[in-house]
Write a protein that holds these residues in place. Structure first.
Motif, PDB file in Angstrom:
ATOM      1  N   THR A   1       0.903  -1.610  -0.414  1.00 43.27           N
ATOM      2  CA  THR A   1       0.225  -0.021  -0.128  1.00 43.27           C
ATOM      3  C   THR A   1       1.286   1.732   0.217  1.00 43.27           C
ATOM      4  N   VAL A   2       0.175   2.415  -0.652  1.00 47.69           N
ATOM      5  CA  VAL A   2       1.466   3.183  -0.669  1.00 47.69           C
ATOM      6  C   VAL A   2      -0.448   4.506  -0.169  1.00 47.69           C
ATOM      7  N   ARG A   3       0.363   5.886   0.459  1.00 50.71           N
ATOM      8  CA  ARG A   3      -0.171   7.076   0.493  1.00 50.71           C
ATOM      9  C   ARG A   3       0.390   8.145  -0.470  1.00 50.71           C
ATOM     10  N   VAL A   4      -0.477   8.436  -0.783  1.00 45.81           N
ATOM     11  CA  VAL A   4       0.198   9.668  -1.514  1.00 45.81           C
ATOM     12  C   VAL A   4      -0.905  11.200  -1.484  1.00 45.81           C
ATOM     13  N   MET A   5      -0.164  12.649  -0.623  1.00 44.89           N
ATOM     14  CA  MET A   5      -0.842  13.488  -0.725  1.00 44.89           C
ATOM     15  C   MET A   5      -0.439  14.571  -1.941  1.00 44.89           C
ATOM     16  N   PRO A   6      -1.833  14.539  -3.171  1.00 48.53           N
ATOM     17  CA  PRO A   6      -1.348  15.196  -4.280  1.00 48.53           C
ATOM     18  C   PRO A   6      -2.176  16.579  -3.958  1.00 48.53           C
ATOM     19  N   ASN A   7      -2.018  17.651  -4.902  1.00 45.68           N
ATOM     20  CA  ASN A   7      -2.797  18.901  -4.965  1.00 45.68           C
ATOM     21  C   ASN A   7      -2.872  19.392  -6.441  1.00 45.68           C
ATOM     22  N   THR A   8      -3.412  20.554  -6.150  1.00 42.88           N
ATOM     23  CA  THR A   8      -4.130  20.948  -7.737  1.00 42.88           C
ATOM     24  C   THR A   8      -3.746  20.994  -8.845  1.00 42.88           C
ATOM     25  N   PRO A   9      -2.260  21.586  -8.664  1.00 40.70           N
ATOM     26  CA  PRO A   9      -1.644  21.662 -10.087  1.00 40.70           C
ATOM     27  C   PRO A   9      -1.152  20.534 -10.742  1.00 40.70           C
ATOM     28  N   MET A  10      -1.426  18.910 -10.659  1.00 37.85           N
ATOM     29  CA  MET A  10      -0.934  18.196 -11.121  1.00 37.85           C
ATOM     30  C   MET A  10      -2.330  18.195 -12.268  1.00 37.85           C
ATOM     31  N   VAL A  11      -2.686  18.762 -12.558  1.00 32.75           N
ATOM     32  CA  VAL A  11      -3.713  19.038 -13.931  1.00 32.75           C
ATOM     33  C   VAL A  11      -3.474  19.500 -14.306  1.00 32.75           C
ATOM     34  N   VAL A  12      -2.771  19.934 -14.453  1.00 31.90           N
ATOM     35  CA  VAL A  12      -1.617  21.000 -15.549  1.00 31.90           C
ATOM     36  C   VAL A  12      -0.771  20.113 -15.701  1.00 31.90           C
ATOM     37  N   GLY A  13      -0.547  19.416 -15.090  1.00 34.94           N
ATOM     38  CA  GLY A  13       1.353  18.414 -15.213  1.00 34.94           C
ATOM     39  C   GLY A  13       2.470  19.078 -13.910  1.00 34.94           C
TER      40      GLY A  13
ATOM     41  N   GLY B   1       2.282  19.615 -10.466  1.00 32.91           N
ATOM     42  CA  GLY B   1       1.898  19.447  -9.508  1.00 32.91           C
ATOM     43  C   GLY B   1       2.540  19.172  -8.226  1.00 32.91           C
ATOM     44  N   VAL B   2       2.241  18.864  -6.899  1.00 30.56           N
ATOM     45  CA  VAL B   2       3.614  17.645  -6.067  1.00 30.56           C
ATOM     46  C   VAL B   2       2.992  16.984  -4.850  1.00 30.56           C
ATOM     47  N   LEU B   3       3.962  15.310  -5.437  1.00 32.41           N
ATOM     48  CA  LEU B   3       2.763  14.256  -4.875  1.00 32.41           C
ATOM     49  C   LEU B   3       3.824  13.745  -3.396  1.00 32.41           C
ATOM     50  N   ALA B   4       3.195  13.933  -2.641  1.00 37.15           N
ATOM     51  CA  ALA B   4       4.241  13.501  -1.684  1.00 37.15           C
ATOM     52  C   ALA B   4       3.526  12.013  -1.408  1.00 37.15           C
ATOM     53  N   VAL B   5       4.473  11.247  -1.486  1.00 37.23           N
ATOM     54  CA  VAL B   5       4.438   9.796  -1.110  1.00 37.23           C
ATOM     55  C   VAL B   5       5.346   9.036   0.252  1.00 37.23           C
ATOM     56  N   ALA B   6       4.266   8.237   0.529  1.00 31.99           N
ATOM     57  CA  ALA B   6       4.679   7.782   1.714  1.00 31.99           C
ATOM     58  C   ALA B   6       4.373   6.209   2.336  1.00 31.99           C
ATOM     59  N   CYS B   7       4.949   5.068   1.503  1.00 33.66           N
ATOM     60  CA  CYS B   7       5.350   3.643   1.496  1.00 33.66           C
ATOM     61  C   CYS B   7       5.285   2.920   2.762  1.00 33.66           C
TER      62      CYS B   7
ATOM     63  N   VAL C   1       7.364  14.326  -7.829  1.00 28.61           N
ATOM     64  CA  VAL C   1       6.833  14.174  -6.202  1.00 28.61           C
ATOM     65  C   VAL C   1       8.699  13.295  -5.100  1.00 28.61           C
ATOM     66  N   VAL C   2       8.056  13.915  -3.969  1.00 24.10           N
ATOM     67  CA  VAL C   2       8.225  13.609  -3.096  1.00 24.10           C
ATOM     68  C   VAL C   2       8.099  12.825  -1.858  1.00 24.10           C
ATOM     69  N   GLU C   3       9.598  11.878  -1.430  1.00 25.35           N
ATOM     70  CA  GLU C   3       9.282  10.702  -1.035  1.00 25.35           C
ATOM     71  C   GLU C   3       9.377  11.370   0.607  1.00 25.35           C
ATOM     72  N   VAL C   4       8.266  11.049   1.618  1.00 25.33           N
ATOM     73  CA  VAL C   4       8.150  11.216   3.137  1.00 25.33           C
ATOM     74  C   VAL C   4       7.723   9.974   3.723  1.00 25.33           C
TER      75      VAL C   4
ATOM     76  N   GLU D   1       4.679   8.627   6.440  1.00 18.70           N
ATOM     77  CA  GLU D   1       4.067   8.772   7.307  1.00 18.70           C
ATOM     78  C   GLU D   1       3.676  10.262   8.014  1.00 18.70           C
ATOM     79  N   SER D   2       5.077  10.011   9.348  1.00 22.27           N
ATOM     80  CA  SER D   2       4.406  10.901  10.245  1.00 22.27           C
ATOM     81  C   SER D   2       4.448  12.667   9.615  1.00 22.27           C
ATOM     82  N   GLN D   3       4.951  12.354   8.755  1.00 18.89           N
ATOM     83  CA  GLN D   3       5.203  13.775   7.894  1.00 18.89           C
ATOM     84  C   GLN D   3       3.712  14.158   7.186  1.00 18.89           C
ATOM     85  N   MET D   4       2.786  13.472   6.711  1.00 17.79           N
ATOM     86  CA  MET D   4       1.991  13.348   5.550  1.00 17.79           C
ATOM     87  C   MET D   4       1.603  14.604   6.776  1.00 17.79           C
ATOM     88  N   ASP D   5       0.921  14.715   7.577  1.00 18.88           N
ATOM     89  CA  ASP D   5      -0.341  16.102   8.060  1.00 18.88           C
ATOM     90  C   ASP D   5       0.834  17.617   7.499  1.00 18.88           C
ATOM     91  N   ALA D   6       2.102  17.565   8.191  1.00 19.36           N
ATOM     92  CA  ALA D   6       2.716  18.807   7.646  1.00 19.36           C
ATOM     93  C   ALA D   6       2.670  18.784   6.090  1.00 19.36           C
TER      94      ALA D   6
END
Length: 270
Positions: free
Chosen positions: A117-129, A131-137, A159-162, A164-169
């Motif tokens: 399982t992987v958790r990702v926090m994306p943001n809306t600029p991904m719709v125009v290529g 985005g910033v996508l934070a990934v926790a595996c 893509v920024v690997e983080v 999971e404890s950093q995901m709220d920030a």
């Protein structure tokens, strides 16, 4: 990864499909789900991907399943496709792009033991290529799967690997961050109108300035250096910056992001 399922082809799901196809992924390797036949036909025509209304069919033998549904639906979707994952001929990686859904919750919802399982926090600029996508595996994701997921998500931004404890920030800074910049552009527009500019002109000036400043931030210079470059001694910009600082702008961002991070944590617990 040869077979990709996109569960929930709304705005985020379509952004992923668009980015993947543009990056060279074979559209025939992508199966997208939608409950709307009209929407499915639209996606098939626009991108050449396969479509279905059945999530179980979509994940069958998929290498990765990108879960692009609302937070309240993620765990139900995982539970629904669980039997299919057990019978699958491949170890399907489940990737959630929903705020607040923890890896532990995902692991608890899936019936196939050891499912990566992987958790990702994306943001809306991904719709125009952009985005910033934070990934926790999760613990069952191996090195090859991690690399493949990062490569896939890179099709729509950085893509920024983080941990999971950093995901709220992360949620408070990049996840919700675009709204802060939109608010600044809106406030600048209103300020321009207050100074006597026509609204359409004020909006054009504010938005074009924001876009230009964003492009400069991609050049490598720090925000501090870029601001200093604009701030001539005793000039107009310095006076404006001083007023913003004395009005508590920096403190407002501290407080806003702290509240945002706490809300993200609450959603995860809920």
């Amino acid at each position: 990864m040869e077979r990709i399922a996109v569960i929930g082809a709304g705005n985020i799901g379509e952004a992923l499909i668009s980015g993947l196809v543009a990056s060279g992924v074979d559209p025939a390797a992508i199966t997208a789900t939608s409950r709307s036949q009209e929407r499915s036909a639209e996606l098939a025509k626009r991108y050449g991907v396969r479509t279905t209304a059945d999530n179980r069919e979509a994940v069958r033998d998929a290498d990765v399943a990108l879960l692009c549904v609302k937070p309240g639906q993620v765990l139900d979707v995982i539970a629904d496709v669980g039997e299919e994952l057990i019978n699958s001929g491949s170890s399907t990686v489940l990737v959630s792009l929903a705020a607040g859904i923890t890896l532990a919750a995902m692991d608890g919802a899936v019936s196939a033991a050891g499912t990566p399982t992987v958790r990702v926090m994306p943001n809306t600029p991904m719709v125009v290529g952009k985005g910033v996508l934070a990934v926790a595996c999760g613990r069952f994701v191996d090195g090859n799967q991690r690399s493949d997921v990062v490569k896939l998500l890179s099709a729509v931004g950085q893509v920024v690997e983080v941990s999971e404890s950093q995901m709220d920030a992360v949620t408070a800074i990049s996840g919700s961050g675009p709204a802060y910049f939109f608010l600044v552009a809106e406030a600048l527009t209103d300020a321009g109108v207050s100074l006597g500019l026509p609204r359409d002109m004020a909006e054009q000036l504010a938005c074009a300035t924001a876009a230009g400043a964003g492009a400069m931030l991609e050049g490598g210079d720090s925000p501090v250096q870029l601001r200093a470059n604009v701030s001539s001694p005793a000039g107009t910009t310095v006076r404006a910056i001083r007023e913003l600082e004395e009005s508590g702008l920096r403190g407002a961002f501290y407080r806003a992001t702290e509240i945002c991070a706490r809300r993200s944590e609450e959603l995860g617990k809920a």
